[in-house]
Design a protein around this motif. Structure first.
Motif: not given
Lengths: 291, 431
Positions: A98, B219, A94-95, A120, A91-92, A39, A87-88, B212-213, A207, B45, B49, B215-216
């Motif tokens: 992206f 989290i 790559f979002t 995508l 997540g933080v 991503h 894990d967070a 796509v986003l 993706i 988390a 996603d 999850a943010a």
């Protein structure tokens, strides 16, 4: 007819490179880091595009590899220095990256030949429309040429670096004691994931490439935990799914990349269920033997 | 001119449509940030996603089966496939050797692939109703109309209410599963409730943020809030406030640019708040931690220098003799540059004075050195006497604890040990 084969060959090449790399991701429990990288290279790709790069240009490779490594670094930095749970942190990071990529695309959409949906799931079916160009005297489509080089590089890397990769995967502590740099191989692998993502980008998107990376490797892992059989099985699953997926897409008139990824997933489901039955039979036999 | 009018319209909430969008976004953001706190604490988390990618096929199926973009059908579809992905991850990790991260990546990409496949099939089918379905990829808050608001809004309110009502149970399930089990809490039920609420939050959120986003949305506010408090109650409230404000700012920015998806902007604002908090938050931020470490290091260095002075003084029977830096380094292996720095700060505290190139303890400095030495030796006694540690193993532990003991603890230690004269290595204890 030629159109069909062009798409299938492209898909097979993407699947082959990704399956090999994916085996290491799965074994190292880094599947989600791979997902994050795929991503997060997006801003690198867009910036390279804005600087006038074309698909497959050096700009693009360097930009993407840089962002791939930045991602790995940021995830670890926030985790270790900032105290964000692992894990967070993934997540933080790559979002965020992206999101930046998509915003850049939206802002410069007039100057850049990229659109949000292509990001995508790529555009596997358009490879046929590319003009053939001469490479070493052969007339070949640029995307296919790039993918061939990628496969060559990845196979060479795995064959030459087999000892280092395998040892740092299965027994990092031992690898470190005999002087193999665990860190160096980690970053080599992450670099390989970034570059595979970029080169596969216009065929399967940021993706769906995750499906090509993780799924065949996971299916193979169900059958064997040994590295070489696992890689070979993953290759087999990747290539057969490319054929079957293309047929599926043709039948129902959908995107080939998504159809292939779907077939990859279905292969996993089938193997998973067969494995469950086999385990159960083994268990029943054992119980019968004990009696 | 036209653009300025739009900005004013937005800020003053002059148009009904803008009011729906702002209200809708706020409700969705609050609901997802609140439920996200529990997902974060339960280390889910990345499962979130997976859920957010997995609602796409549900939306497409909802559309194919109902033939309309009625939010109710789409949400039901989304909840079903979103929940299936949670279930599959559980099944895969339980019945095979595949680890959670691979299971998550696998599910995420499989569901997303099916979703894209269905989406392209719908697009290629030429159904005129499908326009706008692809907005669910990156979100389009501007598309919220009154009828959507009823559906999304009431679900968001249900999520928020459920968290308020079951706060205690959710906390127990997230923090102390073992204890929750022993007091007979139906854990399976509350875990299910938490996952289904999470799935619903995702399903309603994708209208604004996209699959796509998404999850943010769950989290990032939760991870950010964690930097400002240790209290879960406060954390949930802070996450909700961050969620609501950033959500509205994100919508506002995307409102300024035509054809700009809202999701990336909201997520970018979230991330900026998160990075700010991770770096600058008092107590937990990187800066705060760095300065605290620096302060501790300085204190330890000063303590160690005073102790070295005391040790030399004890040896010579003269605590106020002039000492050179070399002598101190002989007594304790200081790094020269660090030693000089420590000596400088001790001079500032009037604990010692400089005479030519040598240093002399002041009365206060001598007392401070004696105190550290005393605590060190008392602790050694405590370890040998009460914890029965061998006396050749106690020194290193005392080296660490001597910097931390407060005057209060010091007093209690003295009382407990009844002012002994000598430490385990037969050295005098100064009082």
């Amino acid at each position: 007819m030629l159109e069909d084969w062009t798409v299938i060959i492209t898909a097979c090449l993407v699947a082959a490179s990704c399956s090999i790399i994916g085996c290491f991701l799965v074994l190292r429990k880094m599947a989600m880091v791979g997902d994050a990288i795929s991503h997060a290279v997006l801003p690198g790709i867009v910036i390279a595009f804005m600087m006038g790069g074309k698909m497959g240009s050096w700009y693009l490779l360097v930009g993407a590899a840089a962002f791939g490594l930045i991602t790995t670094f940021l995830i670890e930095f926030f985790n270790k220095k900032g105290g964000v749970q692992q894990d967070a942190s993934i997540g933080v990071v790559f979002t965020s990256l992206f999101a930046i990529g998509i915003i850049l695309i939206s802002l410069y959409t007039r100057n850049v030949d990229l659109d949000q949906e292509c990001v995508l799931y790529g555009d596997l079916d358009s490879v046929y429309l590319e003009l053939q160009e001469p490479f070493f005297g052969f007339m070949i489509k640029p995307t296919i040429f790039q993918l061939l080089v990628l496969l060559l590089v990845i196979s060479t890397l795995v064959i030459i670096g087999f000892r280092g990769l395998a040892l740092t995967t299965f027994d990092p502590a031992y690898a470190a004691t005999i002087g193999i740099s665990v860190m160096a191989w980690h970053y080599v692998l992450m670099g390989a994931v970034s570059i595979s993502t970029v080169i596969s980008f216009n065929s399967v998107g940021a993706i769906l490439v995750v499906a090509f990376l993780i799924t065949p490797a996971a299916t193979a892992y169900l059958i064997s935990s040994k590295l070489i059989p696992m890689i070979l099985l993953a290759l087999l699953f990747g290539v057969t799914a490319s054929f079957l997926g293309y047929l599926l897409a043709y039948k129902i008139n959908g995107a080939s990349s998504a159809a292939i990824a779907t077939v990859l997933g279905l292969q996993f489901v089938v193997v998973f269920i067969l494995k469950l039955f086999k385990d159960k039979i083994v268990l029943l036999n054992r119980n019968a033997g004990n009696r | 001119m036209n653009e300025h009018l739009n900005i004013l319209d937005f800020i003053l909430l002059r148009e009904a449509n803008v009011r729906y969008v702002v209200l809708g976004t706020m409700l969705l953001s609050v609901a997802s940030s609140v439920i996200g706190c529990f997902a974060l604490l339960r280390k889910r988390a990345l499962v979130v996603d997976s859920i957010s990618h997995s609602v796409l096929p549900g939306i497409c199926l909802g559309f194919i089966l109902s033939g309309t973009k009625d939010p109710l059908f789409l949400i039901v579809g989304a909840v079903i496939t979103g929940w299936l992905s949670v279930y599959f991850i559980d099944i895969i990790t339980r019945y095979s050797k595949i680890k959670a991260d691979t299971a998550i990546g696998l599910n995420l990409s499989l569901f997303f692939a099916i979703g894209v496949l269905l989406l392209t099939v719908i697009q290629n089918s030429g159904n005129p109703n499908q326009a706008g379905l692809s907005d669910y990829l990156f979100g389009k808050a501007a598309a919220i109309v009154l009828s959507d608001l009823y559906v999304f809004g009431s679900l968001a309110v249900i999520i928020i209410l459920a968290v308020v009502v079951f706060f205690k149970q959710f906390t127990l399930v997230s923090f102390d599963l073992h204890f929750a089990k022993t007091i007979g809490l139906p854990i399976k039920f509350y875990e299910f409730l938490l996952s289904i609420l999470t799935v619903i939050a995702v399903a309603i959120g994708i209208q604004t943020v996209g699959v796509v986003l998404m999850a943010a949305m769950l989290i990032t506010p939760a991870a950010t809030a964690k930097y400002w408090t240790n209290d879960l109650r406060k954390m949930v409230v802070i996450a909700a406030v961050i969620g609501a404000l950033s959500g509205v700012v994100g919508v506002f920015i995307s409102y300024l640019f035509a054809n700009m998806p809202t999701g990336p902007w909201i997520v970018l604002i979230f991330s900026m708040v998160a990075v700010f908090s991770i770096v600058f938050a008092p107590e937990k931020g990187i800066f705060a931690k760095y300065f605290r470490q620096k302060k501790n290091k300085k204190k330890m260095l000063e303590d160690n220098i005073l102790k070295a002075f005391y040790k030399l003084g004890e040896h010579d029977g003269d605590f106020f003799k002039k000492r050179s830096a070399e002598e101190l380094i002989m007594a304790r292996k200081f790094k020269r540059s660090l030693l000089l720095k420590g000596l400088r700060s001790l001079r500032k505290l009037n604990l010692l004075t400089k005479v030519n190139d040598s240093f002399v303890l002041s009365r206060d400095g001598m007392a401070a050195g004696a105190r550290i030495t005393k605590i060190h030796r008392l602790w050694e006694i405590y370890l040998t006497k009460y914890l029965r540690v061998a006396d050749d193993h106690v020194h290193d532990d005392a080296e660490t604890i001597e910097h931390i003991i407060t005057p209060d603890l010091e007093k209690r230690l003295e009382d407990l040990l009844q002012y002994p004269q000598e430490d385990p290595h037969n050295k005098q204890i100064p009082y």
